[in-house]
Design an enzyme around this catalytic site. Structure first.
Site, PDB file in Angstrom:
ATOM      1  N   PRO A 146      13.655  48.185   8.589  1.00 12.80           N
ATOM      2  CG  PRO A 146      13.780  50.512   8.654  1.00 12.80           C
ATOM      3  CD  PRO A 146      13.251  49.328   9.402  1.00 12.80           C
ATOM      4  CB  CYS A 147      18.222  47.004  10.135  1.00 16.29           C
ATOM      5  SG  CYS A 147      17.547  45.354  10.298  1.00 16.29           S
ATOM      6  NE  ARG A 148      20.290  41.672   5.987  1.00 12.36           N
ATOM      7  CZ  ARG A 148      21.381  41.610   5.228  1.00 12.36           C
ATOM      8  NH1 ARG A 148      22.387  42.419   5.453  1.00 12.36           N
ATOM      9  NH2 ARG A 148      21.451  40.743   4.258  1.00 12.36           N
TER      10      ARG A 148
END
Lengths: 291, 341
Positions: A240-242
């Site tokens: 989910p980092c982006r």
């Protein structure tokens, strides 16, 4: 940018302008309360999605006990990502930072008829044996004392379970997926988890799951990890980092075109962009206005 | 004479023997985990039956695939306290977990299936199945769990009572008999019967187990109503009304009904009907136009004096043999480390 804009425009048509929550609007992130609110709307609008409580020992206290994560089961995945062709320039798009939605700008999808299909029974049997071998299984061929049943009323076509039937016996291999959405506390965004089954309902291993993930993401943003609410079982997860950056971009684009996304509609927007990563998994995120 | 022939061709259904699409089992991985823990913590060396609740739903008509008969993490539960998703229908069953592969192999499976058939037959004859139609879909599951290698050998039995002499007309689209308005009325009436809502709050999504997978449809003076199976006598004695026996059909095929109809027809035999009109209820949200209608000619009730059951599930290759699932690729942490980047 044309495809992104047209997608946003299409999305904007679904939405009605109402006030938004501040952190959602500014950063594209969600509080746990907002996640529950958005999940409730998804479950209401798309009844194939349900809330799950997961294992009690893995329960997150900041979410209601009966709303720990969302799941939709048995989602069909009719063909492999590799059957979708890309044109030559697509690699050049890889490193721009517009987020995921633009990397497929030049993608062309073959029509269904052109996709490789396993068409004969023999080929299917070979494919099934190969799948069994991959999964490390010996085919069992032992009736263990059960006498062959005298049952003329059993329609048995010798077909594996999840085989879509079309006229003229045009068989399509049908994998299915369970898709989960959990709340990621660190990134303050939803996170998607996938668990797949082959056409004989055997679980897919990691390599096989990667066949259903856009090749741009298969080894970059998608990894195999333990499900946060179920012990021991490995799921493929989209990192989910982006997510918040992409969600912010979508919200901004909507705002530019005069539409404001409501926070409870977050998951519809989110699932729309996730479908770029898993383009062949046909989960439901249609936003019906009524009925 | 010539006119007479034409009349005969027009008015009479051509009857033939009927074939049913069997149930297709689907075991969620979470169930295996749960079962493994249950075996280690509670059952230990006991090989007694454990109550289990499976569920199924109508066929997926968009993709033309049959619905699966599922057991999941919540399937091991106490009776009537299971969690069944909305629009799914529960089926009571049991799982027997063997300690060794030899015990699994040597277990007398024909007797086991015969006993399941006797239970179904008893529930039909006692009237229990009229009150709880899910009893018609009783099932059994035999398992050998190798917990060292995470390999599960399992075999489902979906007992169906044999009905020699059963004949039926071809399946026809419901639109040949029911107008659009009547179809809408039936869909609404069935929704009311199963809980009365078209929208559910998340809390309501899991019910305590819907038990209306088989029901009755009465058409009186164009008015359509879905009634619970328990109103059998009342519905079938209601004068000049058309009565149908209906069931939620997990089968999408145009010419065949799904497995749940078999025991439902056995029930119809014991109620003394010679012929019965069947609705294979195949809803797609509120649209029921893919449903089918047929007429069945039933053998007499005497077929249940010595009930014979069939219904071992076949493997995906069509063999009468147990299935095997190997969860090691999903469980083994060394393998996981290799796959993760």
């Amino acid at each position: 940018m044309a495809p992104l804009q047209s997608f946003l425009h299409g999305m904007a048509e679904y939405l009605t302008p109402v006030k938004t929550s501040s952190s959602f609007r500014e950063k594209g992130v969600l509080t746990p309360e907002e996640f529950v609110e958005a999940g409730d709307l998804l479950v209401m609008r798309c009844p194939s999605w349900t809330w799950e409580s997961g294992e009690s020992s893995k329960r997150r206290t900041y979410l209601p006990a009966n709303k720990q994560y969302l799941v939709t089961r048995n989602v069909p995945c009719l063909h492999r990502v590799s059957a979708m062709e890309y044109t030559a320039e697509h690699d050049e798009e890889m490193d721009n930072d517009d987020g995921w939605t633009t990397t497929h700008k030049n993608r062309e999808t073959n029509s269904m008829e052109d996709l490789p299909e396993i068409s004969t029974r023999e080929e299917r049997a070979v494919a099934a044996a190969a799948a069994a071998a991959r999964a490390g299984m010996e085919p069992v061929d032992d009736s263990m004392g059960v006498v062959e049943e005298d049952d003329s009323m059993n329609l048995w076509h010798g077909k594996s379970y999840m085989v879509a039937e079309e006229p003229k016996d045009n068989i399509v291999k049908t994998r299915t997926y369970d898709v989960c959405i959990t709340y990621d506390k660190y990134y303050q965004t939803p996170r998607v988890w996938l668990f797949g089954y082959d056409e004989n309902r055997h679980p897919l291993n990691g390599e096989q799951v990667f066949e259903d993930i856009s090749q741009d993401h298969a080894r970059r943003t998608v990894t195999i990890e333990s499900h946060p609410h179920l012990s021991g079982v490995a799921y493929a997860s989209i990192h989910p980092c982006r997510h918040s950056a992409v969600m912010k971009k979508i919200v901004d684009h909507l705002a530019e075109s005069g539409k404001e996304a409501r926070v409870d509609q977050y998951l519809f927007l989110f699932l729309k962009f996730i479908s770029a990563v898993i383009p062949t998994i046909e989960y439901d995120f249609t936003y019906e206005m009524d009925a | 004479e010539y006119m007479g022939t034409i009349f005969a061709l027009r008015c009479c259904h051509i009857l033939m023997s009927l074939q049913f699409q069997p149930f297709n089992s689907f075991v969620e991985v979470a169930f295996w985990q749960h079962l493994a823990n249950h075996k280690l913590d509670h059952l230990k060396l006991s090989e007694n039956d454990v109550y289990l609740e499976g569920h199924y739903t109508a066929a997926d008509l968009t993709h033309q695939t049959p619905s699966c008969f599922s057991v999941d993490r919540q399937s091991i539960c106490t009776e009537n306290e299971g969690n069944i998703p909305v629009n799914h229908y529960k089926a009571p069953g049991s799982v027997t977990v063997f300690n060794t592969m030899d015990a699994f192999r040597d277990f007398v499976k024909n007797t086991y299936l015969a006993n399941l058939g006797v239970q179904v037959s008893q529930d039909i004859q006692s009237g229990a199945a009229l009150r709880s139609p899910s009893l018609l879909n009783r099932f059994g599951l035999l398992v050998y769990a190798d917990l060292k290698t995470w390999k599960f050998t399992y075999w489902f039995a979906f007992p169906a009572l044999s009905l020699p002499g059963l004949e039926a007309s071809e399946l026809e689209p419901i639109s040949k008999t029911f107008s659009d308005g009547q179809q809408t009325a039936l869909s609404r009436s069935f929704t009311v019967l199963t809980g009365g809502q078209t929208r559910y709050t998340p809390e309501e999504w899991y019910t305590s187990g819907a038990d209306n997978a088989a029901f009755l449809v009465r058409v009186c003076h164009q008015e359509v109503k879905a009634c619970p199976l328990s109103q059998w006598d009342e519905v079938f004695s209601s004068g000049d009304c058309e009565c149908y026996l209906a069931f939620v059909d997990p089968c999408p095929l145009a010419k065949n009904p799904g497995w749940p109809l078999r025991n439902l027809l056995a029930l119809a035999c014991t109620r003394g009907l010679a012929t019965v009109n069947i609705i294979c209820y195949r809803p797609q949200a509120a649209d029921i136009s893919k449903s089918c209608i047929m007429q069945c000619q039933l053998p007499g009730a005497s077929v249940l004096t010595e009930p014979k059951a069939v219904g071992w599930e076949r493997t995906s290759a069509g063999k009468l043999a147990p299935r095997v699932v190997d969860l090691a690729p999903m469980m083994d942490h060394k393998l996981l480390a290799e796959t993760a980047v």
